[in-house]
Design a protein around this motif. Structure first.
Motif, PDB file in Angstrom:
ATOM      1  N   VAL A  77     -23.213 -14.088  -0.606  1.00 38.37           N
ATOM      2  CA  VAL A  77     -23.754 -14.884   0.501  1.00 38.37           C
ATOM      3  C   VAL A  77     -23.396 -16.359   0.305  1.00 38.37           C
ATOM      4  N   ASP A  78     -23.536 -16.864  -0.926  1.00 38.41           N
ATOM      5  CA  ASP A  78     -23.171 -18.254  -1.215  1.00 38.41           C
ATOM      6  C   ASP A  78     -21.713 -18.519  -0.874  1.00 38.41           C
ATOM      7  N   THR A  79     -20.846 -17.619  -1.293  1.00 37.11           N
ATOM      8  CA  THR A  79     -19.412 -17.767  -1.041  1.00 37.11           C
ATOM      9  C   THR A  79     -19.129 -17.782   0.452  1.00 37.11           C
ATOM     10  N   LEU A  80     -19.734 -16.876   1.183  1.00 33.67           N
ATOM     11  CA  LEU A  80     -19.552 -16.823   2.633  1.00 33.67           C
ATOM     12  C   LEU A  80     -20.062 -18.106   3.279  1.00 33.67           C
ATOM     13  N   GLU A  81     -21.214 -18.561   2.840  1.00 35.26           N
ATOM     14  CA  GLU A  81     -21.841 -19.748   3.427  1.00 35.26           C
ATOM     15  C   GLU A  81     -21.011 -21.005   3.176  1.00 35.26           C
ATOM     16  N   GLN A  82     -20.418 -21.118   2.005  1.00 34.73           N
ATOM     17  CA  GLN A  82     -19.676 -22.312   1.637  1.00 34.73           C
ATOM     18  C   GLN A  82     -18.240 -22.310   2.147  1.00 34.73           C
ATOM     19  N   SER A  83     -17.775 -21.179   2.609  1.00 34.85           N
ATOM     20  CA  SER A  83     -16.407 -21.069   3.083  1.00 34.85           C
ATOM     21  C   SER A  83     -16.231 -21.765   4.423  1.00 34.85           C
ATOM     22  N   ASN A  84     -15.125 -22.485   4.551  1.00 33.96           N
ATOM     23  CA  ASN A  84     -14.793 -23.133   5.812  1.00 33.96           C
ATOM     24  C   ASN A  84     -13.832 -22.288   6.648  1.00 33.96           C
ATOM     25  N   GLN A 110     -39.712  -8.886  -6.440  1.00 35.15           N
ATOM     26  CA  GLN A 110     -38.352  -8.417  -6.216  1.00 35.15           C
ATOM     27  C   GLN A 110     -38.132  -8.067  -4.747  1.00 35.15           C
ATOM     28  N   ARG A 111     -39.130  -7.429  -4.131  1.00 33.72           N
ATOM     29  CA  ARG A 111     -39.019  -7.057  -2.725  1.00 33.72           C
ATOM     30  C   ARG A 111     -38.897  -8.310  -1.852  1.00 33.72           C
ATOM     31  N   GLU A 112     -39.653  -9.343  -2.176  1.00 38.97           N
ATOM     32  CA  GLU A 112     -39.573 -10.595  -1.418  1.00 38.97           C
ATOM     33  C   GLU A 112     -38.160 -11.186  -1.534  1.00 38.97           C
ATOM     34  N   LEU A 117     -32.955 -12.249   0.793  1.00 38.20           N
ATOM     35  CA  LEU A 117     -31.501 -12.153   0.639  1.00 38.20           C
ATOM     36  C   LEU A 117     -30.871 -11.506   1.871  1.00 38.20           C
ATOM     37  N   LYS A 118     -31.463 -10.422   2.333  1.00 36.72           N
ATOM     38  CA  LYS A 118     -30.961  -9.765   3.547  1.00 36.72           C
ATOM     39  C   LYS A 118     -31.014 -10.719   4.737  1.00 36.72           C
ATOM     40  N   GLY A 119     -32.140 -11.400   4.904  1.00 37.12           N
ATOM     41  CA  GLY A 119     -32.283 -12.331   6.013  1.00 37.12           C
ATOM     42  C   GLY A 119     -31.287 -13.466   5.930  1.00 37.12           C
ATOM     43  N   ARG A 120     -31.092 -13.982   4.740  1.00 38.27           N
ATOM     44  CA  ARG A 120     -30.135 -15.075   4.544  1.00 38.27           C
ATOM     45  C   ARG A 120     -28.717 -14.621   4.872  1.00 38.27           C
ATOM     46  N   TYR A 121     -28.348 -13.425   4.430  1.00 39.91           N
ATOM     47  CA  TYR A 121     -27.009 -12.911   4.740  1.00 39.91           C
ATOM     48  C   TYR A 121     -26.798 -12.851   6.252  1.00 39.91           C
ATOM     49  N   TYR A 122     -27.749 -12.266   6.957  1.00 38.54           N
ATOM     50  CA  TYR A 122     -27.573 -12.108   8.399  1.00 38.54           C
ATOM     51  C   TYR A 122     -27.588 -13.440   9.133  1.00 38.54           C
TER      52      TYR A 122
END
Length: 105
Positions: free
Chosen positions: A18-25, A56-58, A63-68
């Protein structure tokens, strides 16, 4: 090897994705975004959410929400570029029609 990882390690791997996707231009195509979705979902499926404790569930759900959210931003960005491309194509089309009008054709 992935089966030997703890849920925290698996989530950290996904977090890195997710970090990599977010930081990619980069501008992503719908096909590349679908491929990323597939990889993310497959990795996510290796985590047995039913066995996670409350903390862990939180983390898992965030993480799922951030990805989407990042995924949505990237698809909107790609859509904006598609609209800009179409706009430029229409401008070129109109310019070509105007130049034909001025020559009497």
């Amino acid at each position: 090897m992935a089966c030997q990882q703890s849920p925290e390690q698996k989530m950290e791997s996904l977090n890195h994705m997710v970090d990599t996707l977010e930081q990619s231009n980069a501008v992503y195509t719908s096909e590349s975004l679908q491929a990323m979705d597939s990889v993310f979902e497959k990795k996510l499926a290796t985590i047995d959410a039913a066995k996670l404790n409350a903390q862990q569930r939180e983390s898992y759900n965030k993480l799922k929400g951030r990805y989407y959210a990042v995924r949505l931003k990237k698809s909107v960005s790609g859509f904006k570029q598609d609209l800009q491309d179409v706009k430029q194509q229409i401008e070129g089309f109109i310019d070509a029609l105007k130049s034909d009008d001025s020559t009497g054709q």
